[in-house]
Design an enzyme around this catalytic site. Structure first.
Site, PDB file in Angstrom:
ATOM      1  N   GLU A  27     -18.012  46.484  64.482  1.00 13.17           N
ATOM      2  CA  GLU A  27     -17.068  45.383  64.130  1.00 13.17           C
ATOM      3  C   GLU A  27     -17.635  44.043  64.164  1.00 13.17           C
ATOM      4  OE1 GLU A  27     -13.783  46.098  63.214  1.00 13.17           O
ATOM      5  OE2 GLU A  27     -13.456  47.865  64.118  1.00 13.17           O
ATOM      6  N   GLU A  86      -9.417  54.061  61.195  1.00 12.35           N
ATOM      7  CA  GLU A  86      -9.455  53.305  62.590  1.00 12.35           C
ATOM      8  C   GLU A  86      -8.098  52.231  62.438  1.00 12.35           C
ATOM      9  OE1 GLU A  86     -10.433  49.654  65.115  1.00 12.35           O
ATOM     10  OE2 GLU A  86      -9.964  49.862  62.940  1.00 12.35           O
ATOM     11  N   GLU A  87      -7.826  51.670  61.229  1.00 18.20           N
ATOM     12  CA  GLU A  87      -6.903  50.649  61.040  1.00 18.20           C
ATOM     13  C   GLU A  87      -5.179  51.077  61.645  1.00 18.20           C
ATOM     14  OE1 GLU A  87      -7.698  47.528  61.169  1.00 18.20           O
ATOM     15  OE2 GLU A  87      -9.560  47.277  60.131  1.00 18.20           O
ATOM     16  N   ASP A 117     -14.594  43.385  58.228  1.00 18.64           N
ATOM     17  CA  ASP A 117     -13.921  44.531  58.966  1.00 18.64           C
ATOM     18  C   ASP A 117     -13.602  45.721  58.130  1.00 18.64           C
ATOM     19  OD1 ASP A 117     -12.445  45.753  61.115  1.00 18.64           O
ATOM     20  OD2 ASP A 117     -10.735  44.701  60.973  1.00 18.64           O
ATOM     21  N   HIS A 122      -8.621  40.840  58.418  1.00 19.69           N
ATOM     22  CA  HIS A 122      -7.060  41.098  57.961  1.00 19.69           C
ATOM     23  C   HIS A 122      -6.587  40.056  57.275  1.00 19.69           C
ATOM     24  CE1 HIS A 122      -6.591  44.293  61.325  1.00 19.69           C
ATOM     25  NE2 HIS A 122      -7.934  44.435  60.791  1.00 19.69           N
ATOM     26  N   ASP A 144     -12.029  52.557  56.518  1.00 18.71           N
ATOM     27  CA  ASP A 144     -10.885  51.977  56.179  1.00 18.71           C
ATOM     28  C   ASP A 144     -10.735  50.609  56.391  1.00 18.71           C
ATOM     29  OD1 ASP A 144     -10.835  52.901  58.750  1.00 18.71           O
ATOM     30  OD2 ASP A 144      -8.512  52.157  58.607  1.00 18.71           O
ATOM     31  N   HIS A 178     -15.957  52.264  61.080  1.00 15.52           N
ATOM     32  CA  HIS A 178     -14.857  52.781  60.469  1.00 15.52           C
ATOM     33  C   HIS A 178     -15.059  52.433  58.714  1.00 15.52           C
ATOM     34  CE1 HIS A 178     -12.226  49.210  60.089  1.00 15.52           C
ATOM     35  NE2 HIS A 178     -12.651  49.053  61.125  1.00 15.52           N
TER      36      HIS A 178
END
Length: 382
Positions: free
Chosen positions: A165, A140-141, A106, A355, A75, A73
């Site tokens: 990931e 995705e997030e 990520d 994150h 984003d 992903h």
């Protein structure tokens, strides 16, 4: 491709602010890169938001019917307090072996590694006899809108799926789903001096919270993923201290497992609400927000074990493990179209910083991951 170019590609991606949006800029960057090497690709913009898009790429001769899937992903999660970062969150600063920035782990490092892996297979004239599909998504997030927009036929044709990931080189063969929901509570507003004449919507939520703990207390335990995890994460209600609120809501998250899946979770919540509505004065309403399914491939599956062996060969400094966790990925959406394809999650460092403030990957693991992906693809078609 030269090492310096590989690093620059990752830096370029991290410098693009794609906090759950603006994925189109990432797609265009990667599409231009793939075009330089003659790799077939297509940007698929969102019809409702031109700043967002998926990207699908493909290599392979097609002489074999086998199709290998790579996915990642574009984003990232938000940057809450950049002042606390060691380096600016979108600077892609390199300090020793570490590359800092939002999305470095990520998952722009895994995403760049997937793209470069395809490029180097083409450069080295090692194009597989089957096909390799690279499915790059937006969002995705939060909600995985990009994964839901991927043509299901593309996913149905995949014989195996690798999600890039961050895993520190380890191999995840199973993860829980993610079931996000909202409970709306409808009451009757009156002055707080006469509360008996009203219905406090907040108390309706309290009734659900108490019942929720009991409802989830004795569910089947999955032999790999363990207990179904469940949490109430947001509560909002009331605007004035001397007024009984007539509306309130809460948000909840559940992590379904194969032993107690998404359909069962939904029924459990809806039955709990129905019981409260029938036995009390409260009026609760269920709303589904996100519905991601768990994935589980057998740990002894050939695909899992080959990935572990390949990864270990590139990481003499660590013992590579296979494991299950309670995260969720776009594969949670894809398995709904293709439940039989083996799925693994495998990517570079550092999963522990995803994150977080000062998120980073390591240059060494990023470069290793490029080679790992190439070898796994070659093994798959061997």
């Amino acid at each position: 491709m030269e090492k310096t170019q590989k690093i620059k590609i990752l830096q370029d991606l991290v410098k693009i602010n794609s906090v759950n949006g603006n994925e189109r800029e990432i797609s265009e960057y990667l599409s231009n890169l793939l075009n330089q090497y003659g790799i077939k690709n297509e940007i698929i913009p969102f019809t409702d938001d031109p700043s967002r898009s998926n990207l699908i790429a493909e290599i392979g001769t097609g002489k074999s019917d086998k199709v290998f899937g790579l996915t990642g992903h574009q984003d990232t999660v938000a940057v809450v307090d950049e002042q606390k970062w060691k380096y600016p969150a979108f600077s892609a600063t390199i300090d020793g072996d570490k590359l800092y920035g939002r999305g470095a782990a990520d998952m722009k490092s895994g995403l760049a590694a997937e793209v470069i892996a395809l490029i180097e297979l083409v450069e080295n004239d090692q194009i597989p006899d089957g096909k390799v599909k690279l499915v790059i998504t937006a969002g995705e997030e939060f909600g995985a809108p990009g994964a839901y927009k991927v043509d299901p036929q593309i996913i149905k044709n995949l014989d195996a799926i690798l999600v890039g990931e961050a895993t520190n080189g380890n191999v995840t063969y199973a993860h829980s789903g993610s079931f996000n929901y909202r409970i709306n509570s409808h009451g009757k507003s009156v002055h707080s001096s006469t509360p008996d004449l009203g219905i406090d919507a907040i108390n309706g939520l309290v009734a659900y919270i108490n019942a929720e703990q009991q409802a989830f207390s004795d569910l089947p335990v999955d032999d790999v993923l363990g207990n179904v995890q469940h949490s109430i994460t947001v509560i909002e209600g009331g605007k004035q201290v001397n007024t009984i609120p007539d509306s309130a809501h809460l948000l909840g998250n559940v992590r379904p497992t194969p032993a107690f899946g998404n359909i069962q979770v939904r029924k459990l919540i809806e039955d709990t609400i129905a019981k409260i509505n029938s036995e009390t004065e409260f009026n609760l309403e269920f709303e589904l927000l996100h519905d991601f399914y768990p994935i589980r491939t057998a740990e002894d599956n050939e695909f899992v074990q080959d990935a572990k062996r390949v990864s270990q060969s590139f990481y003499p400094d660590r013992k590579i493990k296979t494991y299950a966790n309670n995260g969720a990925t776009d594969a949670s959406v894809f398995v709904q179209s293709n439940p039989d394809a083996p799925v693994i999650i495998l990517g570079p460092d550092n999963v522990g910083t995803s994150h977080q403030i000062d998120e980073y990957t390591t240059i060494s693991s990023y470069l290793n991951t490029i080679d790992i992906y190439q070898q796994i693809i070659k093994d798959f078609f061997a």
